[in-house]
Design an enzyme around this catalytic site. Structure first.
Site, PDB file in Angstrom:
ATOM      1  N   GLN A  86     -34.968  29.109  -2.367  1.00  0.00           N
ATOM      2  CA  GLN A  86     -33.730  28.507  -2.861  1.00  0.00           C
ATOM      3  C   GLN A  86     -33.123  27.529  -1.875  1.00  0.00           C
ATOM      4  OE1 GLN A  86     -31.109  31.780  -3.783  1.00  0.00           O
ATOM      5  NE2 GLN A  86     -32.402  32.540  -5.450  1.00  0.00           N
ATOM      6  N   HIS A 150     -29.922  32.603  -1.184  1.00  0.00           N
ATOM      7  CA  HIS A 150     -28.476  32.731  -0.992  1.00  0.00           C
ATOM      8  C   HIS A 150     -27.979  32.016   0.261  1.00  0.00           C
ATOM      9  CE1 HIS A 150     -28.382  36.663  -3.601  1.00  0.00           C
ATOM     10  NE2 HIS A 150     -29.069  35.662  -4.164  1.00  0.00           N
ATOM     11  N   GLU A 242     -18.095  35.265 -10.040  1.00  0.00           N
ATOM     12  CA  GLU A 242     -16.649  35.241  -9.803  1.00  0.00           C
ATOM     13  C   GLU A 242     -16.106  33.832  -9.601  1.00  0.00           C
ATOM     14  OE1 GLU A 242     -16.501  39.525  -7.393  1.00  0.00           O
ATOM     15  OE2 GLU A 242     -15.899  37.672  -6.373  1.00  0.00           O
ATOM     16  N   TYR A 252     -13.127  39.630   0.205  1.00  0.00           N
ATOM     17  CA  TYR A 252     -13.422  39.522  -1.225  1.00  0.00           C
ATOM     18  C   TYR A 252     -14.482  40.517  -1.707  1.00  0.00           C
ATOM     19  CZ  TYR A 252      -9.984  36.008  -1.229  1.00  0.00           C
ATOM     20  OH  TYR A 252      -8.743  35.397  -1.108  1.00  0.00           O
ATOM     21  N   TYR A 263     -30.274  44.154  -9.860  1.00  0.00           N
ATOM     22  CA  TYR A 263     -31.232  43.714 -10.875  1.00  0.00           C
ATOM     23  C   TYR A 263     -32.086  44.871 -11.379  1.00  0.00           C
ATOM     24  CZ  TYR A 263     -29.717  39.156  -9.296  1.00  0.00           C
ATOM     25  OH  TYR A 263     -28.937  38.068  -8.972  1.00  0.00           O
TER      26      TYR A 263
END
Length: 371
Positions: A86, A150, A242, A252, A263
Site C-alpha cells: 500500500q 497503513h 471514522e 481517539y 477481518y
C-alpha cells in the site's frame, strides 16, 4: 494556414475534457468530465497557482495536468519513495508561500532502519524545468515497520503555517498507536523544518511533534474553511471507518475502542467506549474505505456549502455528509454508477469539485452542474 488550423485544433484538444457524462444526484444534475487518464494509482491532487494540477501517483511519480485537461507531464527529481504494497507516494501539499518560494512537501513510504515507514520530504519545484530540487527529509515515522500497509500520509497546512501529517498503525493492531512516544497511528504537527510546532500538547512522555494519538490509518484530512480546525477520515477494520475532528492531546482510541471488528470476525479491543478516549464524529459500518476528504466552501454548488465529501474506495462512490451543529445529519452516496474507486476529493479554485480515481488507468474527473 493549414498547419495553423492543425495546431489550433491540437491546442483545443488539450484544453477540453476528453469525455463527459451526466449523473443525477439529489440536489443537482452533474456533468462529470474526464480531464486526464493514464495515471498510475493517483493518490493526491494539488492546484498550482496557474490552475494546473499537480498529481502524486503511488508508484512514485509526480505529474502535472494542464488546467483544462490533457496529457500529464512528468516532474523529474522525485527522491526517496519506496513503492510496494500500500506504500509509495501519497500526500502532496504546496507551502503557503509556494507562489514565491516554489516549496512543496510530499508524504511517502521510505525504507530505513531495516523496515519502512511514513516520511515527509521537502523540495523546490521548478515549473519551468519540471524538476524537483533540494529534496530534504524533514520527518520520518519511528519506529520503522515490517509491513506494507497503513501509512496514513495526508498533509494539511494550518492557518499558522504549520504542517499536519497523518500516520498509520502500519497494519499492526498493537498498542503502538496508544504510545505517545512513537510515530505510529498519530496525527503529527510540525513546522516546515520538521521541528515540533508551537502550541502542540506536551504531556509527559509525549513526542513533542505529536498532536493526537490512537489512530488506525488516516487517509483523508482537510482544514475546515470556517473554523480552521483539522478534520480527518480514517479507515477502520471491518466496519468502524471514522470521521474525526482531532484535538490537541486527545486519544481517539485505536485499537482499544472501535466500531469495527477484525477481518477474521474476532472482537478488537474492549468495545466502543472507554473513559479518556474520544468518540468519532461519524462512523460507517459496513466500511466504505474512506480516502480523500474535502469540506465544500465554493459558489458553484450553493446547496452543498459546508458539506463534507469523502472518497470511498469500497463501493466506488463519494460520500456527501450534511452537517448541522457540528454533527452529520444525513448522507448521500453519489457517483456509485461510475464504477470507480475514489482516492481524492478536492475543491478547485473555480469552486468545482475534482476527483482522482484509483486504478492503473487513474483519471482526473471534474464535477460541474449540467446545463
Amino acid at each position: 494556414m493549414k498547419s495553423f488550423a492543425i495546431a489550433l485544433s491540437l491546442l483545443g484538444a488539450c484544453a477540453l475534457p476528453a469525455y463527459a457524462e451526466v449523473h443525477q444526484v439529489q440536489d443537482y444534475k452533474l456533468q462529470v468530465e474526464t480531464l486526464a487518464d493514464g495515471l498510475d494509482a493517483p493518490w493526491s491532487l494539488a492546484f498550482l497557482p496557474d490552475g494546473r494540477m499537480l498529481i502524486g501517483e503511488r508508484p512514485g511519480r509526480l505529474s502535472i495536468v494542464p488546467a483544462g485537461g490533457g496529457k500529464p507531464t512528468v516532474v523529474n527529481g522525485l527522491e526517496g519513495v519506496s513503492a510496494g504494497g500500500q506504500g509509495g507516494l501519497h500526500g502532496i501539499a504546496l507551502a503557503p508561500d509556494f507562489a514565491s518560494s516554489g516549496t512543496l512537501f510530499y508524504c511517502h513510504a521510505a525504507s530505513y532502519d531495516g523496515g519502512r515507514g511514513t516520511v515527509v520530504s521537502r523540495a523546490q519545484l521548478d515549473l519551468t524545468a519540471n524538476q524537483l530540487d533540494n529534496v530534504t527529509r524533514i520527518f520520518q515515522q519511528s519506529p520503522a515497520g515490517s509491513t506494507g500497509r497503513h501509512f496514513g500520509c495526508r498533509l494539511v497546512f494550518d492557518r499558522d503555517g504549520m504542517l499536519f501529517v497523518t500516520t498509520g498503525d502500519r497494519g499492526n493492531a498493537s498498542d503502538s498507536a496508544q504510545d505517545p512516544s512513537t510515530g505510529i497511528g498519530k496525527v503529527v504537527r510540525i513546522d516546515t523544518d520538521g521541528k515540533p510546532a508551537p502550541g502542540n500538547p506536551q504531556p509527559e512522555g509525549w513526542d513533542k511533534r505529536i498532536w493526537s494519538i490512537g489512530h488506525r490509518n488516516i487517509q483523508g484530512a482537510a482544514l475546515h474553511p470556517a473554523t480552521g480546525e483539522l478534520w480527518t477520515a480514517e479507515h477502520g477494520a471491518r466496519g468502524g471507518d471514522e470521521v474525526n475532528n482531532p484535538q490537541a492531546g486527545k486519544n481517539y482510541g485505536w485499537p482499544v475502542i472501535t466500531y469495527g471488528i477484525d477481518y477474521s470476525g474476532a472482537k478488537i479491543g474492549e468495545g466502543t467506549h472507554k473513559d479518556g478516549m474520544e468518540q468519532p464524529v461519524h462512523y460507517w459500518d459496513p466500511s466504505i474505505a474512506p480516502s480523500g476528504l474535502m469540506i465544500y466552501s465554493g459558489e458553484a454548488f450553493p446547496k452543498w456549502k459546508g458539506n463534507y465529501f469523502v472518497g470511498a474506495l469500497a463501493g466506488g462512490a463519494v460520500s456527501r455528509l450534511v452537517f448541522a451543529d457540528g454533527k452529520p445529519v444525513s448522507e448521500e452516496r453519489i457517483l456509485q454508477d461510475l464504477g470507480e474507486r475514489i482516492r481524492d476529493v478536492v475543491q478547485g479554485p473555480d469552486g468545482l469539485i475534482y476527483l482522482l480515481t484509483d486504478s492503473g488507468n487513474g483519471k482526473v474527473l471534474r464535477l460541474k452542474m449540467s446545463e
